[in-house]
Structure formats: C-alpha cells, structure tokens
Design a protein around this motif. Structure first.
Motif, PDB file in Angstrom:
ATOM      1  N   MET A  20       0.835  -1.204   0.000  1.00 12.22           N
ATOM      2  CA  MET A  20       0.000   0.000   0.000  1.00 12.22           C
ATOM      3  C   MET A  20       0.867   1.249   0.000  1.00 12.22           C
ATOM      4  SD  MET A  20      -1.330   2.594   2.114  1.00 12.22           S
ATOM      5  CE  MET A  20      -1.551   2.134   3.840  1.00 12.22           C
ATOM      6  N   LEU A  60       6.773   9.306   9.199  1.00  9.43           N
ATOM      7  CA  LEU A  60       6.700  10.304   8.136  1.00  9.43           C
ATOM      8  C   LEU A  60       6.883  11.679   8.763  1.00  9.43           C
ATOM      9  CD1 LEU A  60       4.044  10.071   5.296  1.00  9.43           C
ATOM     10  CD2 LEU A  60       5.257  12.148   5.879  1.00  9.43           C
ATOM     11  N   THR A  63       6.672  11.750  12.539  1.00 14.68           N
ATOM     12  CA  THR A  63       5.489  11.220  13.221  1.00 14.68           C
ATOM     13  C   THR A  63       5.333   9.737  12.899  1.00 14.68           C
ATOM     14  OG1 THR A  63       4.393  13.367  13.084  1.00 14.68           O
ATOM     15  CG2 THR A  63       2.988  11.463  13.499  1.00 14.68           C
ATOM     16  N   VAL A  64       5.004   8.940  13.927  1.00 14.69           N
ATOM     17  CA  VAL A  64       4.867   7.501  13.735  1.00 14.69           C
ATOM     18  C   VAL A  64       3.406   7.146  13.460  1.00 14.69           C
ATOM     19  CG1 VAL A  64       5.247   5.209  14.730  1.00 14.69           C
ATOM     20  CG2 VAL A  64       6.753   7.103  15.369  1.00 14.69           C
ATOM     21  N   TYR A  65       3.185   6.417  12.371  1.00 12.47           N
ATOM     22  CA  TYR A  65       1.863   5.882  12.055  1.00 12.47           C
ATOM     23  C   TYR A  65       1.947   4.365  12.079  1.00 12.47           C
ATOM     24  CZ  TYR A  65       1.138  10.656  10.561  1.00 12.47           C
ATOM     25  OH  TYR A  65       1.064  12.023  10.554  1.00 12.47           O
ATOM     26  N   HIS A  66       1.362   3.773  13.120  1.00 14.24           N
ATOM     27  CA  HIS A  66       1.278   2.317  13.181  1.00 14.24           C
ATOM     28  C   HIS A  66       0.112   1.894  12.292  1.00 14.24           C
ATOM     29  CE1 HIS A  66       3.326   3.431  16.969  1.00 14.24           C
ATOM     30  NE2 HIS A  66       4.077   2.390  16.647  1.00 14.24           N
ATOM     31  N   ILE A  67       0.388   1.043  11.324  1.00 12.62           N
ATOM     32  CA  ILE A  67      -0.632   0.654  10.340  1.00 12.62           C
ATOM     33  C   ILE A  67      -1.010  -0.799  10.589  1.00 12.62           C
ATOM     34  CG2 ILE A  67      -1.143   0.407   7.890  1.00 12.62           C
ATOM     35  CD1 ILE A  67       1.028   2.554   7.370  1.00 12.62           C
ATOM     36  N   ASN A  68      -2.232  -1.001  11.065  1.00 10.46           N
ATOM     37  CA  ASN A  68      -2.656  -2.338  11.504  1.00 10.46           C
ATOM     38  C   ASN A  68      -1.651  -2.884  12.508  1.00 10.46           C
ATOM     39  OD1 ASN A  68      -5.007  -2.202  10.025  1.00 10.46           O
ATOM     40  ND2 ASN A  68      -4.180  -3.297   8.275  1.00 10.46           N
TER      41      ASN A  68
ATOM     42  N   ASP B  16      -4.654  14.137  12.981  1.00  8.41           N
ATOM     43  CA  ASP B  16      -3.266  14.003  12.571  1.00  8.41           C
ATOM     44  C   ASP B  16      -3.136  13.039  11.391  1.00  8.41           C
ATOM     45  OD1 ASP B  16      -0.434  14.622  13.179  1.00  8.41           O
ATOM     46  OD2 ASP B  16      -0.365  12.440  13.360  1.00  8.41           O
ATOM     47  N   ALA B  17      -3.802  11.895  11.496  1.00  8.07           N
ATOM     48  CA  ALA B  17      -3.744  10.916  10.402  1.00  8.07           C
ATOM     49  C   ALA B  17      -4.417  11.462   9.148  1.00  8.07           C
ATOM     50  CB  ALA B  17      -4.404   9.603  10.841  1.00  8.07           C
ATOM     51  N   MET B  20      -2.006  13.553   7.245  1.00 11.47           N
ATOM     52  CA  MET B  20      -1.021  12.718   6.554  1.00 11.47           C
ATOM     53  C   MET B  20      -1.619  12.161   5.266  1.00 11.47           C
ATOM     54  SD  MET B  20      -0.053   9.319   5.978  1.00 11.47           S
ATOM     55  CE  MET B  20      -0.474   8.166   7.307  1.00 11.47           C
ATOM     56  N   LEU B  58      -8.222   3.863   7.102  1.00 12.08           N
ATOM     57  CA  LEU B  58      -8.251   4.110   5.660  1.00 12.08           C
ATOM     58  C   LEU B  58      -8.643   2.814   4.968  1.00 12.08           C
ATOM     59  CD1 LEU B  58      -7.456   6.127   3.299  1.00 12.08           C
ATOM     60  CD2 LEU B  58      -5.213   4.999   3.332  1.00 12.08           C
ATOM     61  N   TYR B  65      -6.943  -0.301   6.582  1.00 10.97           N
ATOM     62  CA  TYR B  65      -5.703   0.033   7.287  1.00 10.97           C
ATOM     63  C   TYR B  65      -6.064   0.899   8.491  1.00 10.97           C
ATOM     64  CZ  TYR B  65      -3.693  -1.646   2.961  1.00 10.97           C
ATOM     65  OH  TYR B  65      -3.386  -2.434   1.879  1.00 10.97           O
ATOM     66  N   HIS B  66      -5.952   0.308   9.679  1.00  8.00           N
ATOM     67  CA  HIS B  66      -6.154   1.075  10.900  1.00  8.00           C
ATOM     68  C   HIS B  66      -4.855   1.821  11.165  1.00  8.00           C
ATOM     69  CE1 HIS B  66      -9.124  -2.241  11.227  1.00  8.00           C
ATOM     70  NE2 HIS B  66      -9.891  -1.252  11.658  1.00  8.00           N
ATOM     71  N   ILE B  67      -4.930   3.121  11.269  1.00  6.24           N
ATOM     72  CA  ILE B  67      -3.732   3.960  11.421  1.00  6.24           C
ATOM     73  C   ILE B  67      -3.718   4.528  12.834  1.00  6.24           C
ATOM     74  CG2 ILE B  67      -2.500   5.982  10.544  1.00  6.24           C
ATOM     75  CD1 ILE B  67      -3.973   5.524   7.861  1.00  6.24           C
ATOM     76  N   ASN B  68      -2.782   4.054  13.649  1.00  5.19           N
ATOM     77  CA  ASN B  68      -2.773   4.401  15.071  1.00  5.19           C
ATOM     78  C   ASN B  68      -4.141   4.093  15.684  1.00  5.19           C
ATOM     79  OD1 ASN B  68      -0.081   5.095  14.996  1.00  5.19           O
ATOM     80  ND2 ASN B  68      -0.460   7.266  14.680  1.00  5.19           N
TER      81      ASN B  68
END
Lengths: 79, 79
Positions: A20, A60, A63-68, B16-17, B20, B58, B65-68
C-alpha cells in the motif's frame, strides 16, 4: 522532500501494508526508505527511539503511524 | 483510479492521520473521500461492514488500514 521510513518485519500484515505504501504514497513529495528488521536488525534501536511500538509502521516527517498490527517491537527484538 | 475512504471521528489522533493522508496519498492514483462520523453517523454501519474496527482508518481498494488508534468503533457508535 519529506523523509519517510517504513519499518516492517516481513510478516503478512507487514507485506500488505508495504504494498500500500509503495503503491499509494505520493513519491513526488516523499522520499521513502523501506527497512525490514528480519534482514536489518541494526535498525531496531533507531525505530524504537523514533517511537515505533509495533510493525508495520510508517515514520513520516517524524510522526509515527502504526498501520494495523503485525508484531510488537518487543517480539521483533526477541527475533 | 483506486477508491479510498478515510473514516474518522474528529479525535486528535484522527486529525493528525487525516492530514497525513490528505498530504501524502498519491491523488493521481487515488480518489479519496473523507468521512467524519461526528457529522455523518449514517456511514458507521457501512464502515463496520467493510471491517473498520477503530478510527482513524483508511479503506483502500477494499482493504482496511487502521492507522494508530483514536477510538474503537463501539465507542463511536455510543456517540
């Protein structure tokens, strides 16, 4: 260019998120690096310092984006 | 064009997400819709059906995709 690092550990959830990110992140704005802990364990400490708690994660512009959720970083550290 | 829906509930993590996604998703490939449950509760059932468990999330080409983590969908449903 905004710097982005995608951290993963080769797990199925990671691979899906990686596709993705590779396919849909706007590469005209983002300089993307992919780090796989399975082959590059030396980057784990750096990721932890940036705030990565689990993989897959996209850092990014700081900033940290934890994805699933594929695996917790503690489990990744155990190998 | 790939269809993408970003679901959120106005929480700080969501906002925030959202920034992004708005800034860095490749809009030459993705047709993006933003849904805020705080103002559009009628879309909650649709999101749940797609597999959204928490916001922000998303849904891109059918994959969630769960983002945080901002809030669980059950809490969003309670209002």
């Amino acid at each position: 260019m905004t710097r982005a690092i995608f951290y993963h550990a080769g797990c199925p959830v990671c691979t899906d998120a990686e596709q993705m990110v590779l396919n849909y992140l706007d590469r005209s704005k983002v300089e993307l690096e992919i780090v796989n802990f399975a082959t590059d364990r030396s980057r784990i400490a750096e990721a932890e310092h940036l705030g990565v708690k689990s993989v897959p994660a996209l850092v990014l512009d700081g900033t940290v984006y934890h994805i699933n959720f594929g695996a917790g970083l503690d489990d990744v550290k155990k190998g």
